[in-house]
Enzyme design. Structure first.
Site, PDB file in Angstrom:
ATOM      1  N   LEU A   1       0.827  -1.212   0.000  1.00 51.98           N
ATOM      2  CA  LEU A   1       0.000   0.000   0.000  1.00 51.98           C
ATOM      3  C   LEU A   1       0.858   1.256   0.000  1.00 51.98           C
ATOM      4  O   LEU A   1       0.538   2.242  -0.683  1.00 51.98           O
ATOM      5  CB  LEU A   1      -0.935  -0.009   1.213  1.00 51.98           C
ATOM      6  CG  LEU A   1      -2.019  -1.094   1.206  1.00 51.98           C
ATOM      7  CD1 LEU A   1      -2.756  -1.108   2.536  1.00 51.98           C
ATOM      8  CD2 LEU A   1      -2.996  -0.882   0.058  1.00 51.98           C
TER       9      LEU A   1
ATOM     10  N   ARG B   1       3.896   1.549  -1.219  1.00 54.24           N
ATOM     11  CA  ARG B   1       4.510   1.680  -2.543  1.00 54.24           C
ATOM     12  C   ARG B   1       3.495   2.146  -3.576  1.00 54.24           C
ATOM     13  O   ARG B   1       3.820   2.919  -4.488  1.00 54.24           O
ATOM     14  CB  ARG B   1       5.157   0.358  -2.954  1.00 54.24           C
ATOM     15  CG  ARG B   1       6.395   0.014  -2.135  1.00 54.24           C
ATOM     16  CD  ARG B   1       7.087  -1.234  -2.634  1.00 54.24           C
ATOM     17  NE  ARG B   1       8.299  -1.504  -1.873  1.00 54.24           N
ATOM     18  CZ  ARG B   1       9.095  -2.554  -2.064  1.00 54.24           C
ATOM     19  NH1 ARG B   1       8.796  -3.447  -3.012  1.00 54.24           N
ATOM     20  NH2 ARG B   1      10.176  -2.723  -1.330  1.00 54.24           N
TER      21      ARG B   1
ATOM     22  N   ARG C   1      -5.964  -7.419  17.720  1.00 59.53           N
ATOM     23  CA  ARG C   1      -6.612  -7.630  19.016  1.00 59.53           C
ATOM     24  C   ARG C   1      -5.814  -7.009  20.159  1.00 59.53           C
ATOM     25  O   ARG C   1      -6.322  -6.861  21.255  1.00 59.53           O
ATOM     26  CB  ARG C   1      -6.794  -9.128  19.254  1.00 59.53           C
ATOM     27  CG  ARG C   1      -7.865  -9.758  18.379  1.00 59.53           C
ATOM     28  CD  ARG C   1      -7.909 -11.252  18.510  1.00 59.53           C
ATOM     29  NE  ARG C   1      -6.697 -11.884  18.011  1.00 59.53           N
ATOM     30  CZ  ARG C   1      -6.485 -13.188  17.982  1.00 59.53           C
ATOM     31  NH1 ARG C   1      -7.424 -14.004  18.433  1.00 59.53           N
ATOM     32  NH2 ARG C   1      -5.368 -13.674  17.510  1.00 59.53           N
TER      33      ARG C   1
ATOM     34  N   TYR D   1     -11.114  -5.261  16.498  1.00 61.39           N
ATOM     35  CA  TYR D   1     -11.718  -5.269  15.173  1.00 61.39           C
ATOM     36  C   TYR D   1     -13.006  -4.436  15.166  1.00 61.39           C
ATOM     37  O   TYR D   1     -13.369  -3.820  14.152  1.00 61.39           O
ATOM     38  CB  TYR D   1     -12.012  -6.695  14.731  1.00 61.39           C
ATOM     39  CG  TYR D   1     -10.782  -7.580  14.665  1.00 61.39           C
ATOM     40  CD1 TYR D   1      -9.529  -7.049  14.328  1.00 61.39           C
ATOM     41  CD2 TYR D   1     -10.856  -8.933  14.946  1.00 61.39           C
ATOM     42  CE1 TYR D   1      -8.407  -7.849  14.266  1.00 61.39           C
ATOM     43  CE2 TYR D   1      -9.725  -9.752  14.879  1.00 61.39           C
ATOM     44  CZ  TYR D   1      -8.511  -9.195  14.549  1.00 61.39           C
ATOM     45  OH  TYR D   1      -7.390  -9.994  14.488  1.00 61.39           O
TER      46      TYR D   1
ATOM     47  N   HIS E   1     -11.807 -16.276   8.402  1.00 59.17           N
ATOM     48  CA  HIS E   1     -12.181 -15.438   7.267  1.00 59.17           C
ATOM     49  C   HIS E   1     -13.693 -15.265   7.122  1.00 59.17           C
ATOM     50  O   HIS E   1     -14.171 -14.148   6.869  1.00 59.17           O
ATOM     51  CB  HIS E   1     -11.618 -16.012   5.970  1.00 59.17           C
ATOM     52  CG  HIS E   1     -10.136 -15.915   5.862  1.00 59.17           C
ATOM     53  ND1 HIS E   1      -9.427 -16.410   4.782  1.00 59.17           N
ATOM     54  CD2 HIS E   1      -9.206 -15.379   6.698  1.00 59.17           C
ATOM     55  CE1 HIS E   1      -8.140 -16.186   4.959  1.00 59.17           C
ATOM     56  NE2 HIS E   1      -7.982 -15.571   6.114  1.00 59.17           N
TER      57      HIS E   1
ATOM     58  N   LYS F   1      -6.288 -15.625   0.658  1.00 60.66           N
ATOM     59  CA  LYS F   1      -6.538 -17.051   0.411  1.00 60.66           C
ATOM     60  C   LYS F   1      -6.083 -17.855   1.633  1.00 60.66           C
ATOM     61  O   LYS F   1      -5.247 -17.367   2.413  1.00 60.66           O
ATOM     62  CB  LYS F   1      -5.823 -17.487  -0.878  1.00 60.66           C
ATOM     63  CG  LYS F   1      -4.294 -17.283  -0.883  1.00 60.66           C
ATOM     64  CD  LYS F   1      -3.572 -18.337  -0.099  1.00 60.66           C
ATOM     65  CE  LYS F   1      -2.185 -17.958   0.229  1.00 60.66           C
ATOM     66  NZ  LYS F   1      -1.610 -18.750   1.344  1.00 60.66           N
TER      67      LYS F   1
ATOM     68  N   ASP G   1      -3.032 -23.533   2.414  1.00 56.36           N
ATOM     69  CA  ASP G   1      -2.063 -22.437   2.439  1.00 56.36           C
ATOM     70  C   ASP G   1      -1.211 -22.383   1.182  1.00 56.36           C
ATOM     71  O   ASP G   1      -1.107 -21.335   0.551  1.00 56.36           O
ATOM     72  CB  ASP G   1      -1.162 -22.548   3.668  1.00 56.36           C
ATOM     73  CG  ASP G   1      -0.460 -21.228   3.966  1.00 56.36           C
ATOM     74  OD1 ASP G   1      -1.124 -20.302   4.456  1.00 56.36           O
ATOM     75  OD2 ASP G   1       0.747 -21.113   3.685  1.00 56.36           O
TER      76      ASP G   1
END
Length: 349
Positions: free
Chosen positions: A36, A38, A57, A78, A99, A117, A196
């Protein structure tokens, strides 16, 4: 000019930038913060996105993160982030198992989301999250960066040119020694190599074969001591004698190559996780073409730019990673784990 592009042009004329908040402060969150920053300094993106905030948290951890990357805002929960009306887009950078719940909370709070992902831990979670996105009319897209990179179009154009003839076989692998990361070995966090790193070989195959359905599948894995998959191989069989093999491992380092075999030659993609170059060989195994990929900021800028433009357009998904593609990969990973007999604790409940 289309209605969607008209919305984007109007927003940009008004000087609107998409303010991005990062949910989570782990390793991938640092990569996004760097991206972000850059982008903010790059003339291609400076009028599109604004690095804005981080939520963790632990308030002190969030504040340290914000200071490190010059983010103007940090939150110690959050909930504080969700209450901030300035946040346009939330990048969800937490473990897979969180997620779906966190994504739904963001959407309910009026925040567009870019979800790292794997999109969720399973298909049921993905379907619920996408249903919430439809209900709220907000952007919800998966941050599977290889789908957004220029390499995807470059490879597609090479294959479409017929340079290796008709595609008959695809193979892809990705392996790193990453069992030291607690979240990857913990079943409660949807750990294991498949979600992963294994998601990348599967996406590589899916992009090469353009989402075509397979007829049958054979798969096997070796378990880690905690019960999650340490490494695995999956073979997909398609009509017309086409076959694809995907390997993933979190206990060994692989060459990371993606290879497409055709009737007139083959093509090798170097590092399917972030393709650096493509080599094309003819039927006599002679190198006939070498293509280096364009220079990148970090590689994550493409997914951020696509999400930001989609928000300005009023779209609910990104063209590079539509919901149908995300669901197709989630169902495939569910089918793979189903053959293994691997269920996460929260699924058994």
């Amino acid at each position: 000019m289309s209605t969607l592009n008209g919305k984007r042009a109007e927003a940009q004329q008004q000087g609107r930038k998409i303010k991005v908040a990062i949910l989570g402060a782990g390793g991938i969150a640092h990569a996004m913060a760097l991206t972000l920053n850059r982008m903010a300094d790059d003339p291609r993106y400076t009028n599109l996105v604004k690095p804005y905030a981080v939520a963790a948290r632990d308030g002190e951890r969030a504040a340290d993160f914000a200071r490190q990357y010059g983010l103007p805002v940090s939150y110690g929960s959050y909930e504080e982030m969700l209450a901030d009306p300035e946040v346009d887009l939330v990048y969800i950078a937490t473990p897979h198992s969180l997620h779906a719940e966190q994504g739904e909370q963001c959407l309910r709070a009026g925040k567009n989301i870019l979800v790292e992902k794997s999109f969720t831990a399973n298909t049921a979670q993905a379907e619920r999250l996408l249903a919430t996105a439809r209900e709220t009319g907000l952007l919800c897209t998966e941050a599977i960066w290889t789908r957004y990179m220029p390499s995807r179009t470059i490879i597609h154009d090479l294959l479409a040119s017929g340079i290796i003839g008709e595609i008959r076989t695809v193979s892809a692998n990705l392996g790193y020694t990453i069992t030291g990361k607690a979240r990857l070995t913990d079943p409660a966090l949807a750990g294991g190599a498949l979600l992963d790193v294994g998601v990348y070989p599967l996406n590589f195959v899916d992009m090469i074969l353009e989402g075509r359905p397979y007829d049958r599948m054979a798969t096997a894995m070796t378990p880690y001591q905690t019960g999650v998959d340490a490494q695995s191989t999956t073979t997909l069989f398609y009509p017309d004698t086409v076959m694809a093999v995907a390997y993933s491992s979190m206990v060994s380092i692989s060459d990371r190559d993606g290879v497409v075999w055709g009737t007139d030659g083959h093509l090798i993609c170097r590092n399917i996780n972030d393709i650096s170059a493509v080599d094309v060989y003819d039927r006599d195994y002679r190198l006939v073409k070498h293509v280096d990929m364009p220079e990148q900021l970090t590689g994550y800028e493409y997914e951020v730019a696509s999400a930001a433009n989609a928000i300005l357009d009023g779209a609910r998904e990104c063209p590079e990673a539509p919901h149908t593609d995300t669901l197709r990969i989630m169902r495939l990973m569910d089918d793979i784990r189903g053959q293994w007999g691997l269920r996460f604790p929260f699924e058994q409940e």
